[in-house]
Design a protein around this motif. Sequence first.
Motif, PDB file in Angstrom:
ATOM      1  N   SER A   1      51.220  46.623  17.826  1.00  0.00           N
ATOM      2  CA  SER A   1      49.915  47.298  17.744  1.00  0.00           C
ATOM      3  C   SER A   1      49.016  46.873  18.899  1.00  0.00           C
ATOM      4  CB  SER A   1      49.231  46.978  16.410  1.00  0.00           C
ATOM      5  OG  SER A   1      49.963  47.526  15.344  1.00  0.00           O
TER       6      SER A   1
ATOM      7  N   HIS B   1      54.885  60.798  15.149  1.00  0.00           N
ATOM      8  CA  HIS B   1      55.279  59.508  15.696  1.00  0.00           C
ATOM      9  C   HIS B   1      56.689  59.596  16.260  1.00  0.00           C
ATOM     10  CE1 HIS B   1      51.863  58.188  13.378  1.00  0.00           C
ATOM     11  NE2 HIS B   1      51.940  57.009  13.966  1.00  0.00           N
TER      12      HIS B   1
ATOM     13  N   ALA C   1      55.216  54.671  17.622  1.00  0.00           N
ATOM     14  CA  ALA C   1      53.799  54.944  17.865  1.00  0.00           C
ATOM     15  C   ALA C   1      53.634  56.454  17.977  1.00  0.00           C
ATOM     16  CB  ALA C   1      53.324  54.241  19.147  1.00  0.00           C
TER      17      ALA C   1
ATOM     18  N   SER D   1      50.699  52.489  14.563  1.00  0.00           N
ATOM     19  CA  SER D   1      52.051  52.123  14.974  1.00  0.00           C
ATOM     20  C   SER D   1      52.826  51.594  13.774  1.00  0.00           C
ATOM     21  CB  SER D   1      51.991  51.074  16.082  1.00  0.00           C
ATOM     22  OG  SER D   1      51.305  49.928  15.616  1.00  0.00           O
TER      23      SER D   1
END
Length: 95
Positions: free
Chosen positions: A27, A3, A53, A35
């Motif tokens: 999201s 991420h 994300a 996320s």
Amino acid sequence: MEHMRWLTLRLGNNQSIGPQVLLNLWSNACETNQSSVTRDKPVGRSTAYALHAPTSLAYPKRAELRMRKLLEEAGYTFTMGSLADRPAPQPVRFR
């Protein structure tokens, strides 16, 4: 899955947003439930929210534009910094 921070958000004066509301908006905007959001409150500065994300996010610019639209529709004033416009790091090749 790796991420990264895609966006940094600061709300206008006297505005706040709950973590679950922000996560739901993000999201939806980035079209993944993989996320997360974090909050940073530096002394003497306004609260900043980091929107994370997967590094493999398919359409980062679309996610940014959708997030902007969702926040505007919800009545927030904000500034947003994006990492999506920055050039991607070059791949490292190992021999």
